[in-house]
Structure formats: C-alpha cells, structure tokens
Design a protein around this motif. Sequence first.
Motif, PDB file in Angstrom:
ATOM      1  N   TYR A  35       0.837  -1.206   0.000  1.00  0.00           N
ATOM      2  CA  TYR A  35       0.000   0.000   0.000  1.00  0.00           C
ATOM      3  C   TYR A  35       0.874   1.260   0.000  1.00  0.00           C
ATOM      4  O   TYR A  35       0.581   2.231  -0.692  1.00  0.00           O
ATOM      5  CB  TYR A  35      -0.921   0.041   1.210  1.00  0.00           C
ATOM      6  CG  TYR A  35      -1.846  -1.140   1.358  1.00  0.00           C
ATOM      7  CD1 TYR A  35      -2.366  -1.823   0.253  1.00  0.00           C
ATOM      8  CD2 TYR A  35      -2.222  -1.595   2.616  1.00  0.00           C
ATOM      9  CE1 TYR A  35      -3.212  -2.897   0.403  1.00  0.00           C
ATOM     10  CE2 TYR A  35      -3.073  -2.668   2.772  1.00  0.00           C
ATOM     11  CZ  TYR A  35      -3.569  -3.323   1.669  1.00  0.00           C
ATOM     12  OH  TYR A  35      -4.409  -4.389   1.829  1.00  0.00           O
ATOM     13  N   GLU A  36       1.937   1.236   0.759  1.00  0.00           N
ATOM     14  CA  GLU A  36       2.823   2.393   0.875  1.00  0.00           C
ATOM     15  C   GLU A  36       3.632   2.627  -0.401  1.00  0.00           C
ATOM     16  O   GLU A  36       4.096   3.745  -0.631  1.00  0.00           O
ATOM     17  CB  GLU A  36       3.774   2.210   2.060  1.00  0.00           C
ATOM     18  CG  GLU A  36       3.073   2.253   3.396  1.00  0.00           C
ATOM     19  CD  GLU A  36       3.965   1.848   4.561  1.00  0.00           C
ATOM     20  OE1 GLU A  36       5.063   1.298   4.328  1.00  0.00           O
ATOM     21  OE2 GLU A  36       3.552   2.078   5.712  1.00  0.00           O
ATOM     22  N   SER A  37       3.783   1.614  -1.230  1.00  0.00           N
ATOM     23  CA  SER A  37       4.611   1.731  -2.431  1.00  0.00           C
ATOM     24  C   SER A  37       4.053   2.720  -3.443  1.00  0.00           C
ATOM     25  O   SER A  37       4.783   3.185  -4.324  1.00  0.00           O
ATOM     26  CB  SER A  37       4.793   0.358  -3.092  1.00  0.00           C
ATOM     27  OG  SER A  37       3.577  -0.077  -3.687  1.00  0.00           O
ATOM     28  N   VAL A  38       2.785   3.071  -3.316  1.00  0.00           N
ATOM     29  CA  VAL A  38       2.177   4.043  -4.222  1.00  0.00           C
ATOM     30  C   VAL A  38       2.760   5.434  -3.976  1.00  0.00           C
ATOM     31  O   VAL A  38       2.789   6.276  -4.852  1.00  0.00           O
ATOM     32  CB  VAL A  38       0.632   4.037  -4.056  1.00  0.00           C
ATOM     33  CG1 VAL A  38      -0.020   5.097  -4.898  1.00  0.00           C
ATOM     34  CG2 VAL A  38       0.088   2.665  -4.418  1.00  0.00           C
ATOM     35  N   GLY A  39       3.238   5.656  -2.754  1.00  0.00           N
ATOM     36  CA  GLY A  39       3.885   6.924  -2.408  1.00  0.00           C
ATOM     37  C   GLY A  39       2.986   7.845  -1.601  1.00  0.00           C
ATOM     38  O   GLY A  39       1.766   7.813  -1.729  1.00  0.00           O
ATOM     39  N   GLY A  40       3.620   8.640  -0.738  1.00  0.00           N
ATOM     40  CA  GLY A  40       2.894   9.621   0.049  1.00  0.00           C
ATOM     41  C   GLY A  40       2.035   9.037   1.146  1.00  0.00           C
ATOM     42  O   GLY A  40       1.126   9.692   1.641  1.00  0.00           O
ATOM     43  N   CYS A  41       2.312   7.798   1.541  1.00  0.00           N
ATOM     44  CA  CYS A  41       1.479   7.105   2.521  1.00  0.00           C
ATOM     45  C   CYS A  41       2.342   6.332   3.506  1.00  0.00           C
ATOM     46  O   CYS A  41       3.370   5.770   3.144  1.00  0.00           O
ATOM     47  CB  CYS A  41       0.545   6.129   1.804  1.00  0.00           C
ATOM     48  SG  CYS A  41      -0.384   5.048   2.896  1.00  0.00           S
ATOM     49  N   ASP A  66      -2.450  12.126  -2.723  1.00  0.00           N
ATOM     50  CA  ASP A  66      -1.831  10.850  -2.348  1.00  0.00           C
ATOM     51  C   ASP A  66      -2.898   9.856  -1.898  1.00  0.00           C
ATOM     52  O   ASP A  66      -2.861   8.672  -2.268  1.00  0.00           O
ATOM     53  CB  ASP A  66      -0.804  11.047  -1.228  1.00  0.00           C
ATOM     54  CG  ASP A  66       0.428  11.810  -1.682  1.00  0.00           C
ATOM     55  OD1 ASP A  66       0.837  11.676  -2.850  1.00  0.00           O
ATOM     56  OD2 ASP A  66       0.982  12.554  -0.847  1.00  0.00           O
ATOM     57  N   TYR A  67      -3.849  10.327  -1.109  1.00  0.00           N
ATOM     58  CA  TYR A  67      -4.939   9.460  -0.651  1.00  0.00           C
ATOM     59  C   TYR A  67      -5.725   8.932  -1.849  1.00  0.00           C
ATOM     60  O   TYR A  67      -5.982   7.730  -1.951  1.00  0.00           O
ATOM     61  CB  TYR A  67      -5.861  10.220   0.320  1.00  0.00           C
ATOM     62  CG  TYR A  67      -7.140   9.497   0.593  1.00  0.00           C
ATOM     63  CD1 TYR A  67      -7.163   8.370   1.401  1.00  0.00           C
ATOM     64  CD2 TYR A  67      -8.334   9.906   0.001  1.00  0.00           C
ATOM     65  CE1 TYR A  67      -8.345   7.675   1.630  1.00  0.00           C
ATOM     66  CE2 TYR A  67      -9.513   9.228   0.229  1.00  0.00           C
ATOM     67  CZ  TYR A  67      -9.517   8.114   1.039  1.00  0.00           C
ATOM     68  OH  TYR A  67     -10.682   7.432   1.251  1.00  0.00           O
ATOM     69  N   ARG A  68      -6.097   9.814  -2.743  1.00  0.00           N
ATOM     70  CA  ARG A  68      -6.883   9.405  -3.917  1.00  0.00           C
ATOM     71  C   ARG A  68      -6.112   8.416  -4.799  1.00  0.00           C
ATOM     72  O   ARG A  68      -6.692   7.456  -5.309  1.00  0.00           O
ATOM     73  CB  ARG A  68      -7.306  10.633  -4.709  1.00  0.00           C
ATOM     74  CG  ARG A  68      -8.365  11.439  -3.991  1.00  0.00           C
ATOM     75  CD  ARG A  68      -8.861  12.606  -4.820  1.00  0.00           C
ATOM     76  NE  ARG A  68      -9.873  13.332  -4.069  1.00  0.00           N
ATOM     77  CZ  ARG A  68      -9.871  14.637  -3.889  1.00  0.00           C
ATOM     78  NH1 ARG A  68      -8.918  15.388  -4.425  1.00  0.00           N
ATOM     79  NH2 ARG A  68     -10.829  15.221  -3.183  1.00  0.00           N
ATOM     80  N   ARG A  69      -4.823   8.650  -4.951  1.00  0.00           N
ATOM     81  CA  ARG A  69      -3.997   7.731  -5.742  1.00  0.00           C
ATOM     82  C   ARG A  69      -3.949   6.355  -5.075  1.00  0.00           C
ATOM     83  O   ARG A  69      -4.065   5.320  -5.734  1.00  0.00           O
ATOM     84  CB  ARG A  69      -2.591   8.309  -5.921  1.00  0.00           C
ATOM     85  CG  ARG A  69      -1.720   7.500  -6.861  1.00  0.00           C
ATOM     86  CD  ARG A  69      -0.355   8.138  -7.146  1.00  0.00           C
ATOM     87  NE  ARG A  69       0.424   8.365  -5.924  1.00  0.00           N
ATOM     88  CZ  ARG A  69       0.650   9.565  -5.380  1.00  0.00           C
ATOM     89  NH1 ARG A  69       0.182  10.664  -5.947  1.00  0.00           N
ATOM     90  NH2 ARG A  69       1.369   9.676  -4.288  1.00  0.00           N
ATOM     91  N   GLY A  70      -3.811   6.339  -3.753  1.00  0.00           N
ATOM     92  CA  GLY A  70      -3.798   5.072  -3.025  1.00  0.00           C
ATOM     93  C   GLY A  70      -5.118   4.331  -3.142  1.00  0.00           C
ATOM     94  O   GLY A  70      -5.141   3.103  -3.328  1.00  0.00           O
ATOM     95  N   GLU A  71      -6.222   5.058  -3.037  1.00  0.00           N
ATOM     96  CA  GLU A  71      -7.542   4.433  -3.172  1.00  0.00           C
ATOM     97  C   GLU A  71      -7.738   3.875  -4.582  1.00  0.00           C
ATOM     98  O   GLU A  71      -8.270   2.780  -4.749  1.00  0.00           O
ATOM     99  CB  GLU A  71      -8.634   5.454  -2.837  1.00  0.00           C
ATOM    100  CG  GLU A  71      -8.744   5.759  -1.355  1.00  0.00           C
ATOM    101  CD  GLU A  71      -9.148   4.551  -0.539  1.00  0.00           C
ATOM    102  OE1 GLU A  71     -10.281   4.046  -0.730  1.00  0.00           O
ATOM    103  OE2 GLU A  71      -8.342   4.100   0.288  1.00  0.00           O
ATOM    104  N   VAL A  97     -15.186   2.775   8.469  1.00  0.00           N
ATOM    105  CA  VAL A  97     -14.226   3.605   7.761  1.00  0.00           C
ATOM    106  C   VAL A  97     -14.484   5.078   8.036  1.00  0.00           C
ATOM    107  O   VAL A  97     -15.628   5.531   8.010  1.00  0.00           O
ATOM    108  CB  VAL A  97     -14.306   3.358   6.238  1.00  0.00           C
ATOM    109  CG1 VAL A  97     -13.308   4.212   5.482  1.00  0.00           C
ATOM    110  CG2 VAL A  97     -14.128   1.882   5.920  1.00  0.00           C
ATOM    111  N   SER A  98     -13.417   5.810   8.300  1.00  0.00           N
ATOM    112  CA  SER A  98     -13.513   7.264   8.344  1.00  0.00           C
ATOM    113  C   SER A  98     -12.258   7.858   7.730  1.00  0.00           C
ATOM    114  O   SER A  98     -11.177   7.288   7.806  1.00  0.00           O
ATOM    115  CB  SER A  98     -13.715   7.784   9.779  1.00  0.00           C
ATOM    116  OG  SER A  98     -12.582   7.519  10.568  1.00  0.00           O
ATOM    117  N   VAL A  99     -12.453   8.980   7.073  1.00  0.00           N
ATOM    118  CA  VAL A  99     -11.353   9.722   6.465  1.00  0.00           C
ATOM    119  C   VAL A  99     -11.456  11.147   6.993  1.00  0.00           C
ATOM    120  O   VAL A  99     -12.526  11.762   6.919  1.00  0.00           O
ATOM    121  CB  VAL A  99     -11.455   9.722   4.927  1.00  0.00           C
ATOM    122  CG1 VAL A  99     -10.331  10.556   4.300  1.00  0.00           C
ATOM    123  CG2 VAL A  99     -11.425   8.296   4.391  1.00  0.00           C
ATOM    124  N   VAL A 100     -10.360  11.642   7.538  1.00  0.00           N
ATOM    125  CA  VAL A 100     -10.344  13.002   8.051  1.00  0.00           C
ATOM    126  C   VAL A 100      -9.196  13.763   7.385  1.00  0.00           C
ATOM    127  O   VAL A 100      -8.186  13.176   7.012  1.00  0.00           O
ATOM    128  CB  VAL A 100     -10.196  13.046   9.597  1.00  0.00           C
ATOM    129  CG1 VAL A 100     -11.435  12.436  10.256  1.00  0.00           C
ATOM    130  CG2 VAL A 100      -8.957  12.321  10.059  1.00  0.00           C
TER     131      VAL A 100
END
Length: 106
Positions: A35-41, A66-71, A97-100
């Motif tokens: 998951y972290e390999s996408v970057g920014g996470c 970064d969040y959107r790319r990971g999703e 699930v929550s996103v803040v």
Amino acid sequence: MDLAEAAVVLHLEVEVEPARREEFRAFCRRAFPVYESVGGCRMALYEDPAKPGRYFETGYYKTMADYRRGEAALESDPAQAALIKEWRALLKGPPRVSVVAADPAS
C-alpha cells in the motif's frame, strides 16, 4: 514520511476472531509495504488492548492527491486488489471507515 506531515488520515476499524490475530498481523506486515509503495502514505496498525482482535488500521497520507492515488490503486493494481480480497476474508464483518483531513487554516 513524518506523520506530522499527514494532511489526510484514513481510519479502518476492524475486528478479527481472536484465534486469527497473528494471521491478521502477519497479513498487515506483508500488505502495508505494498500500500505504501504508491507513495505519500504510511500505514500503522493499532490493537485495542481492552478488546483483543479489534484493530485500527491507519493510513497517513501527505496530501489528498496521495490518498486518492492510493484508493485508486486498490482497484487498478491487481496485487492490491488481491490483498483487499484476502483482507476482507480475515475480518469478522465490514470495516468501519472514516477519512479526516487537516484544516488548511491551521
């Protein structure tokens, strides 16, 4: 990434059967680098000490992009899609699930 830099935080509250706790932790150790390999996470796992088997998977994202790319990678990358399928099979029920996002004025 320094966690203080996170502009977006994803919280996944999940439960696994107590007998599957080690299997779940091993899965997270294997999956989080993907998951972290996408970057920014940066991913972290926390367990509720009062309720074994109740976990909080937390994703710290540097930016909303970064969040959107990971999703998006969860659906577009076959390796990540397979991990999500495996993850769901470990859970007792659906995740909460929550996103803040950080207040840009602060």
